[in-house]
Motif scaffolding. Structure first.
Motif, PDB file in Angstrom:
ATOM      1  N   TYR A  44     -59.996  -8.734  15.075  1.00 43.28           N
ATOM      2  CA  TYR A  44     -61.335  -9.188  14.671  1.00 43.28           C
ATOM      3  C   TYR A  44     -61.442  -9.233  13.144  1.00 43.28           C
ATOM      4  O   TYR A  44     -61.953 -10.214  12.577  1.00 43.28           O
ATOM      5  N   LEU A  45     -60.935  -8.196  12.477  1.00 44.00           N
ATOM      6  CA  LEU A  45     -61.034  -8.137  11.019  1.00 44.00           C
ATOM      7  C   LEU A  45     -60.172  -9.204  10.351  1.00 44.00           C
ATOM      8  O   LEU A  45     -60.526  -9.707   9.287  1.00 44.00           O
ATOM      9  N   ARG A  46     -59.067  -9.547  10.968  1.00 37.30           N
ATOM     10  CA  ARG A  46     -58.209 -10.570  10.363  1.00 37.30           C
ATOM     11  C   ARG A  46     -58.914 -11.925  10.332  1.00 37.30           C
ATOM     12  O   ARG A  46     -58.616 -12.764   9.488  1.00 37.30           O
ATOM     13  N   ARG A  62     -68.160  -7.288   4.985  1.00 31.90           N
ATOM     14  CA  ARG A  62     -68.485  -5.868   5.099  1.00 31.90           C
ATOM     15  C   ARG A  62     -69.205  -5.589   6.423  1.00 31.90           C
ATOM     16  O   ARG A  62     -68.964  -4.563   7.054  1.00 31.90           O
ATOM     17  N   THR A  63     -70.075  -6.496   6.841  1.00 34.61           N
ATOM     18  CA  THR A  63     -70.734  -6.317   8.135  1.00 34.61           C
ATOM     19  C   THR A  63     -69.702  -6.335   9.260  1.00 34.61           C
ATOM     20  O   THR A  63     -69.793  -5.542  10.211  1.00 34.61           O
ATOM     21  N   ALA A 119     -58.956  -3.915   5.301  1.00 30.33           N
ATOM     22  CA  ALA A 119     -59.702  -3.151   6.313  1.00 30.33           C
ATOM     23  C   ALA A 119     -58.923  -3.081   7.618  1.00 30.33           C
ATOM     24  O   ALA A 119     -58.859  -2.023   8.262  1.00 30.33           O
ATOM     25  N   ALA A 120     -58.324  -4.203   8.030  1.00 31.99           N
ATOM     26  CA  ALA A 120     -57.524  -4.210   9.266  1.00 31.99           C
ATOM     27  C   ALA A 120     -56.343  -3.249   9.149  1.00 31.99           C
ATOM     28  O   ALA A 120     -56.029  -2.497  10.090  1.00 31.99           O
ATOM     29  N   ALA A 121     -55.688  -3.260   7.983  1.00 31.12           N
ATOM     30  CA  ALA A 121     -54.556  -2.356   7.771  1.00 31.12           C
ATOM     31  C   ALA A 121     -55.015  -0.903   7.744  1.00 31.12           C
ATOM     32  O   ALA A 121     -54.340  -0.010   8.270  1.00 31.12           O
ATOM     33  N   GLY A 122     -56.167  -0.655   7.137  1.00 34.04           N
ATOM     34  CA  GLY A 122     -56.707   0.707   7.112  1.00 34.04           C
ATOM     35  C   GLY A 122     -57.024   1.208   8.511  1.00 34.04           C
ATOM     36  O   GLY A 122     -56.787   2.377   8.833  1.00 34.04           O
ATOM     37  N   LEU A 123     -57.544   0.338   9.350  1.00 31.64           N
ATOM     38  CA  LEU A 123     -57.850   0.720  10.726  1.00 31.64           C
ATOM     39  C   LEU A 123     -56.584   1.093  11.498  1.00 31.64           C
ATOM     40  O   LEU A 123     -56.593   2.030  12.307  1.00 31.64           O
ATOM     41  N   ALA A 124     -55.498   0.367  11.240  1.00 28.63           N
ATOM     42  CA  ALA A 124     -54.259   0.580  11.991  1.00 28.63           C
ATOM     43  C   ALA A 124     -53.384   1.686  11.423  1.00 28.63           C
ATOM     44  O   ALA A 124     -52.422   2.096  12.078  1.00 28.63           O
ATOM     45  N   HIS A 125     -53.713   2.206  10.240  1.00 27.01           N
ATOM     46  CA  HIS A 125     -52.740   3.058   9.538  1.00 27.01           C
ATOM     47  C   HIS A 125     -52.395   4.331  10.304  1.00 27.01           C
ATOM     48  O   HIS A 125     -51.259   4.804  10.259  1.00 27.01           O
ATOM     49  N   ASP A 126     -53.321   4.930  11.034  1.00 32.21           N
ATOM     50  CA  ASP A 126     -53.070   6.187  11.733  1.00 32.21           C
ATOM     51  C   ASP A 126     -52.975   6.008  13.241  1.00 32.21           C
ATOM     52  O   ASP A 126     -53.195   6.955  13.999  1.00 32.21           O
ATOM     53  N   VAL A 127     -52.602   4.810  13.699  1.00 29.68           N
ATOM     54  CA  VAL A 127     -52.548   4.576  15.142  1.00 29.68           C
ATOM     55  C   VAL A 127     -51.506   5.478  15.810  1.00 29.68           C
ATOM     56  O   VAL A 127     -51.694   5.932  16.950  1.00 29.68           O
TER      57      VAL A 127
END
Length: 611
Positions: free
Chosen positions: A326-328, A382-383, A434-442
């Motif tokens: 979604y973020l991409r 940002r939204t 943001a997408a990378a930040g979301l995935a960083h600790d998967v």
């Protein structure tokens, strides 16, 4: 570097132009219809050039150009039109409307880049408002004061426009509208902005003569000017945009620290606090014999990877994968669709409006704010980040012997801060950060959800040793969360950027050249998110000292990626620490909201302790 809006419906052409422009260091925005292009132009991030295809799947290029030239802000915006045809009537239509160039396909890199240079040299915004240097000399102020004034005027205009619309709608009389228009006149004089003054004068005449269509047109022009001012402020003050007005502690008190007392002499760090909240049972009191467990590799690492990729995925992992996708694509999401996404989350809109009101500055803390104002304040990207974080927070519905709250807050904080850092440093495609930040600790989530008991033990071992968690993870599981996360995302056929985010969020220098800038932002966000959880001033200073250290791999990685810092490192880190503190506050609100809406979730620390 320039920002270029490409309006082209052919995907192959989009990829070609994206490669040409981003390869030269420019930021690229894509639209494939007249309406989606206009929506992008309505955002505060203004384009330096529009590359416009003549024939679109739904409409013609000149339809967009007519809208552009009818807006007071965009009358001088450079537009280059590409066409596969050479009909005289079509060319004349564009020439009459005003274009920088009419070119015939195919796209050529040298010509495109030359047109970008022409557009940048034209500096179209200088026709609307005095340049910062000129304004500073005229007003006798420094850069900081000038950009603060621009930001204040942009915020004030939001309120003024809203009140003018209400005054016109309710026919409140000349006294009220006159006072509001006078304030706009004063603001135009202070900024050296004739376009603002002219628009206010035309609006006043339209109101006096009760010419309703003209009134609405001039109000729309004021909104365009407000977005332009917000853009100018964002370029310089972007680092302050996400800083809330109140300290984090006042908005959302932190949960009490679990009761067990730390062994004598153990340093209090953000990591130790994380362990004590996550593994609330006193596993860290195992003592030196815990080292005998470490090294035993209690899991088969290959089986662990296989289960993660092929087994049934918990809702949280599905939410992370969906959220990253979604973020991409968030820049292409239309405003009405984004409004629907907010509305689809149960009772999320009030929380979203609360965040919008507290982020940035508002003259009156009791002032109400609606969705239009919130979207204008926060922007589409940002939204989209907030919506994604809310969806991920709602997915944490697993009953676990561990408190999942700290890891959830950290994941959401890194997602939010990664976007803000990329935006502040003008790294291309900040939504991808943001997408990378979301995935960083998967990978860490896989361990927590699949093997919570062993992960709690892993944290205890790491804390006892005073080592980083990855070393203990390797001893217990035979694989680190970085390796596991990378294997999982590769197995799910996710983009290389996300796989590298999972693998290298602590070692950005190992990232590929194309992803280096974004992953350096994620690595810095990860460090700042940890520092934001510090509970004492001494802990904050220690954490910031480690971030500021020239040996921190983040800084050479940013330099290698060609990223220019807007201020000295200590000043930047201090500002970004406030950003991270606000992100922690937002993530706390989201976690509490999700817990209330789900009616389930991980047990609170007190429940684990009493058990």
């Amino acid at each position: 570097m320039a920002t270029v809006l490409v309006v082209e419906d052919d995907r192959l052409s989009q990829r070609l132009l994206g490669k040409i422009l981003s390869g030269a260091g420019h930021t690229v925005l894509f639209a494939d219809t007249v309406q989606s292009a206009w929506d992008l132009l309505m955002r505060p991030t203004l384009a330096d050039l529009v590359v416009l295809d003549n024939q679109l799947a739904r409409g013609w290029g000149w339809e967009l150009l007519e809208r552009i030239r009818s807006d007071v802000v965009f009358q001088s915006l450079p537009v280059v039109v590409y066409t596969g045809h050479t009909e005289r009537s079509s060319i004349l239509k564009y020439v009459e409307l005003g274009v920088q160039g009419m070119l015939v396909k195919p796209y050529r890199a040298d010509i495109i880049l030359a047109e970008v240079q022409r557009a940048v040299a034209a500096d179209w915004m200088s026709r609307l408002i005095d340049s910062p240097d000129v304004a500073c000399r005229r007003l006798g102020v420094n850069d900081v004061d000038y950009y603060s004034l621009v930001s204040a005027v942009a915020s004030s205009l939001v309120k003024d426009i809203h009140e003018l619309r209400e005054a016109v709608k309710t026919r409140s009389g000349a006294h009220r509208t006159g006072g509001l228009l006078q304030r706009v006149f004063d603001q135009s004089a202070s900024l050296g902005m004739p376009a603002l003054k002219k628009t206010a004068e035309e609006l006043g005449r339209a109101i006096d003569h009760r010419q309703s269509p003209d009134v609405q047109v001039r109000l729309n022009h004021l909104e365009s000017i407000q977005r332009m001012l917000q853009h100018r402020a964002n370029v310089y003050l972007g680092v302050q945009e996400i800083v809330a007005q109140t300290p984090v502690q006042k908005e959302s008190p932190k949960p009490p620290t679990p009761a067990p007392v730390a062994p004598t002499g153990e340093p209090q760090t953000p990591f130790s606090l994380f362990v004590r909240r996550t593994a609330a049972a006193p596993m860290w009191l195992f003592g030196a014999y815990a080292d005998r467990i470490g090294g035993g590799k209690l899991c088969d690492p290959e089986e662990l990877k296989r289960q993660a990729v092929e087994g049934a995925r918990p809702p949280l992992l599905e939410a992370v994968l969906h959220g990253a996708g979604y973020l991409r694509n968030v820049p292409q999401i239309a405003l009405d669709m984004l409004t629907e996404d907010v509305a689809k989350l149960p009772d999320f809109q009030p929380l979203y409006l609360t965040i919008a009101k507290r982020v940035g500055t508002m003259e009156d803390e009791h002032q109400t704010i609606d969705m239009d104002h919130a979207l204008n304040r926060l922007g589409v990207d940002r939204t989209g980040v907030f919506v994604t974080c809310a969806r991920v927070a709602r997915a944490v519905q697993t009953t676990s012997p561990l408190d999942l709250g700290p890891l959830l807050q950290h994941t959401l904080s890194v997602t939010l801060v990664s976007y803000e850092i990329a935006h502040t440093l003008r790294v291309s495609e900040e939504h991808l950060a943001a997408a990378a930040g979301l995935a960083h600790d998967v990978g860490k989530w896989i361990l927590v959800l699949q093997e919570p008991a062993l992960y709690g033990l892993t944290l205890a071992i790491a804390l006892h040793r005073g080592s980083v968690p990855s070393a203990a993870e390797h001893d217990v599981f035979g694989v680190t969360h970085e390796q596991l996360g990378q294997a999982f995302l590769q197995g799910c056929e996710m983009p290389a950027l996300l796989c590298e985010a999972a693998a290298f969020h602590s070692q950005p220098e190992s990232a590929s050249a194309g992803n280096l800038g974004i992953l350096a932002c994620v690595a810095l966000a990860n460090q700042l998110a940890w520092s934001a959880t510090a509970e004492t001033e001494e802990q904050v200073k220690m954490a910031q000292g480690e971030i500021i250290d020239p040996a921190n791999p983040v800084w050479p990685a940013l330099r290698s990626a060609g990223v220019e810092l807007p201020m000295d490192v200590p000043e930047l880190v201090d500002s970004l620490h406030r950003v991270a503190s606000t992100a922690l506050w937002i993530s706390s609100l989201l976690a509490e909201w999700a817990k209330a809406k789900s009616g389930s979730g991980a047990p609170a620390p007190s429940a684990v302790k009493s058990a």
